[in-house]
Design a protein around this motif. Structure first.
Motif, mmCIF file in Angstrom:
data_model
loop_
_atom_site.group_PDB
_atom_site.id
_atom_site.type_symbol
_atom_site.label_atom_id
_atom_site.label_comp_id
_atom_site.label_asym_id
_atom_site.label_seq_id
_atom_site.Cartn_x
_atom_site.Cartn_y
_atom_site.Cartn_z
ATOM 1 N N ARG A 403 35.705 94.112 9.574
ATOM 2 C CA ARG A 403 36.201 95.300 10.285
ATOM 3 C C ARG A 403 37.129 94.830 11.395
ATOM 4 N NH1 ARG A 403 34.794 100.837 11.583
ATOM 5 N NH2 ARG A 403 35.485 101.349 13.687
ATOM 6 N N VAL A 423 41.991 101.234 12.196
ATOM 7 C CA VAL A 423 40.837 100.494 11.696
ATOM 8 C C VAL A 423 41.088 100.073 10.253
ATOM 9 C CG1 VAL A 423 38.350 100.556 11.269
ATOM 10 C CG2 VAL A 423 39.322 101.843 13.190
ATOM 11 N N GLU A 425 38.978 98.084 7.152
ATOM 12 C CA GLU A 425 37.717 97.522 6.685
ATOM 13 C C GLU A 425 37.940 96.881 5.321
ATOM 14 O OE1 GLU A 425 34.613 100.409 6.775
ATOM 15 O OE2 GLU A 425 34.419 100.364 8.953
ATOM 16 N N PRO A 486 33.518 96.031 15.789
ATOM 17 C CA PRO A 486 34.447 95.264 14.952
ATOM 18 C C PRO A 486 34.190 93.769 15.090
ATOM 19 C CG PRO A 486 35.530 95.920 16.968
ATOM 20 C CD PRO A 486 34.147 96.521 17.018
#
Length: 642
Positions: A403, A423, A425, A486
């Motif tokens: 992440r 973000v 992932e 993260p």
């Protein structure tokens, strides 16, 4: 950093003649090649104050250590010299071409004693005549299979042909009717050459005379009751019609042209090239381009045409080139193409009718190609895995950053400061978790970064707070939004921004989270408390991933800032005809708040002195239109404010 470059030429040193210029780095490597009708005027744009330059242009001029130029007699000479230098030096800041693939062509080897037709990706066969490119190899084979039924020319290899001519026994393709060369004993070399000429004439323009001739001969054979010959001619006619149906008539039958559809964004572009001969699309190719500098659509078209026709044979240059926008030096390009072709060449914009419709089709194909280019690496699991592994190794992390959050700050001359958080992932964007931050007061970008990260990291400490489900059920411990930690934080900027982010991590007690920054100047990676940056290879998957994160954060921050500017009440009211600054101040002072003004009726607005019913109606209508526009845009919530 000084706002002036140390290698800037002195006043009056740069000539006003046409010419070509080169930027070099400290090692003498050519970084960028460009041409100009007026060297002094063009180069002065690069030596403007650094803060006014586009970020990628600024990166190029600050990387360079010197600039040199060559004066030429005419603008056409500068175009020719620019092409030669780009080809010779391959400068990293000029547009970089990435062909989607090596396309197959149909080639007729005219230099051979008995020319053969073949499928090849090699464009350098001596004396060969090419048709295409074709999108797939099977498409070329299908066309050849149909064509040799009508024009039976040689298909066997050179070794098979030589052996057959020495032994007098036809080659294997000739034995099964797939080769009509002289080795089959059915035609002489001269007769075979005449069939080859007909083959080429048909492929060049789909000459309808062959259709008319075959139709007349078939009818004559049927009238003479020679039904076997009529059936043979009927099958040949069907083969010709099948070939013609594979390439429908898109423009008048006498049209020979090349058409270019272009789709682009700030970093990349895709080009769809349609080769039209005899009004039919005879070939299609796709190219993707990496843009290192910010260039206009016309300049991009200029570079594309130079690349396509720089080494093209005269017969491959059509009399008309259709483009979406004219390059700034269209007249010089036309003269350059005329010199290469030996005949006049016209560069025009496809604006209406069949040309415009075909350009829209090519542009749509280019848009799809650009989308594929942008997502190909992202959708490739192996590439994503390699990128995360390389990033882990480069940053000295104990585990791969599954992440990653990236932050950017955007403002308009110090006002409307906003921050963005994107973000990723597993190397893929999670757009549902993107967030934007409004920053009320700040001193500079580093302070803005500190504020944004402090607000974001505060949510990590709320992961274990109990929340109700709203339906009277038992309390449960749930992770709130933004409570997922993260493994890596990335900030857009160099050492100052990274230090500000590191301070936010220390103050929040989350120093276990890895941190780095990406600087735009040389795309170097900065780590906290390090004197020198980490330089990732230009072809690194890790660098591509970090760049994509940075660019996505930058895009998201800009879009949020534009929405804020659109909602700013003063900006909205300033667009109302007849409403000056004094009346805007009076409106805001009278209603006390933006929400009260937006909720006011026409009659309430008209009560203010100096604003009559007509102007009040205009103000009310304008505010309602802005509300509708914002609602239709589906504007997301603001920052995750504590």
């Amino acid at each position: 950093m000084s706002d002036q470059l140390p290698y800037r030429p002195g006043p009056g040193e740069i000539p006003t003649n046409p010419g070509v210029y080169r930027f070099r780095d400290a090692n003498g490597r050519v970084l960028y090649v460009g041409k100009a009708k007026n060297l002094r005027q063009r180069l002065s744009n690069y030596f403007a104050p650094l803060h006014t330059l586009h970020e990628r242009t600024r990166r190029m001029v600050t990387t360079a250590a010197s600039v040199e130029w060559t004066v030429v007699p005419t603008d056409v000479d500068s175009l020719q010299l620019e092409y030669q230098w780009i080809k010779e030096f391959d400068p990293p800041f000029n547009v970089r071409y990435r062909d989607d693939k090596s396309y197959p062509f149909m080639a007729i080897t005219l230099a051979d004693e008995a020319p053969r037709v073949m499928v090849t990706r090699n464009r350098r066969i001596r004396g060969a005549k090419y048709f295409g490119p074709y999108p797939k190899v099977w498409a070329v084979h299908d066309t050849i299979d149909l064509m040799i039924r009508v024009f039976p020319i040689r298909t066997c290899s050179d070794a098979s042909y030589k052996r057959a001519m020495q032994t007098g026994r036809p080659c294997f393709p000739g034995q099964i009717g797939k080769c009509g060369g002289p080795c089959s004993g059915k035609v002489t070399i001269e007769e075979h050459r005449a069939i080859v000429d007909d083959f080429i004439a048909f492929m060049n323009g789909g000459d309808e005379r062959f259709t008319r001739d075959l139709t007349a001969r078939m009818k004559a054979a049927a009238a003479a009751m020679d039904y076997e010959q009529a059936a043979v001619l009927r099958d040949k006619l069907a083969s010709i019609e099948a070939v013609l149906n594979k390439s429908a008539l898109v423009l008048p039958s006498d049209t020979d042209a090349d058409l270019f559809g272009v789709a682009e964004d700030e970093l990349s572009a895709a080009v769809q090239h349609f080769v039209i001969r005899g009004g039919r699309v005879r070939g299609v190719s796709s190219t993707t381009i990496d843009k290192e500098l910010d260039i206009s659509g016309g300049e991009l078209v200029d570079q594309i045409l130079q690349r396509v026709y720089g080494d093209a044979a005269p017969v491959d240059i059509p009399r008309r080139v259709l483009v979406p926008v004219l390059p700034p030096d269209a007249a010089e390009l036309q003269e350059w193409l005329r010199m290469r072709r030996g005949k006049a060449v016209e560069i025009v914009v496809a604006q209406r009718g069949q040309r415009a419709e075909l350009l829209r089709n090519a542009t749509l194909n280019a848009q799809q190609a650009l989308l594929r280019h942008k997502t190909r690496r992202t959708s490739d699991y192996a590439a994503r895995t390699q990128a995360l592994g390389d990033l882990q190794e480069a940053l000295g992390m104990t585990e791969a950053p599954l992440r990653i959050e990236c932050y950017d700050i955007s403002h308009l001359q110090g006002t409307n400061v906003v921050g963005s958080m994107v973000v990723f992932e597993d190397g893929l964007p999670r757009k549902d978790q993107y967030r934007s931050f409004s920053i009320a007061e700040t001193s500079d970008d580093t302070d803005s970064i500190h504020q944004v990260l402090t607000r974001r990291l505060a949510h990590l400490d709320r992961a274990d707070e109990p929340t109700g489900d709203g339906d009277g059920e038992s309390q449960a411990t749930k992770r709130r939004r933004f409570a997922y930690p993260p493994q890596l934080l990335i900030v857009d900027g160099g050492r100052p921004q990274v230090q500000a982010a590191a301070r936010a991590l220390r103050e929040s007690g989350h120093e276990e989270i890895a941190l780095c920054g990406i600087a735009k100047r040389l795309e170097e990676i900065w780590l906290p408390d390090e004197d020198y940056p980490v330089i990732l290879p230009r072809t690194s998957e890790a660098l591509y991933l970090v760049q994509r994160l940075r660019d996505e954060a930058h895009r998201f921050a800009l879009s949020h800032q534009r929405r804020r500017r659109k909602r700013d009440i003063r900006s909205v009211l300033s667009e109302v005809p007849g409403l000056g600054e004094a009346r805007i101040r009076a409106l805001l002072r009278h209603f006390g708040s933006v929400s009260a003004l937006r909720g006011a009726t026409v009659e309430q607005i008209a009560e203010l002195p100096g604003i009559g019913p007509k102007l009040a109606q205009t103000v009310h209508r304008h505010l309602r239109a802005e509300d509708v526009a914002d609602a239709s845009a589906g504007m997301p919530a603001e920052a995750p404010t504590p």
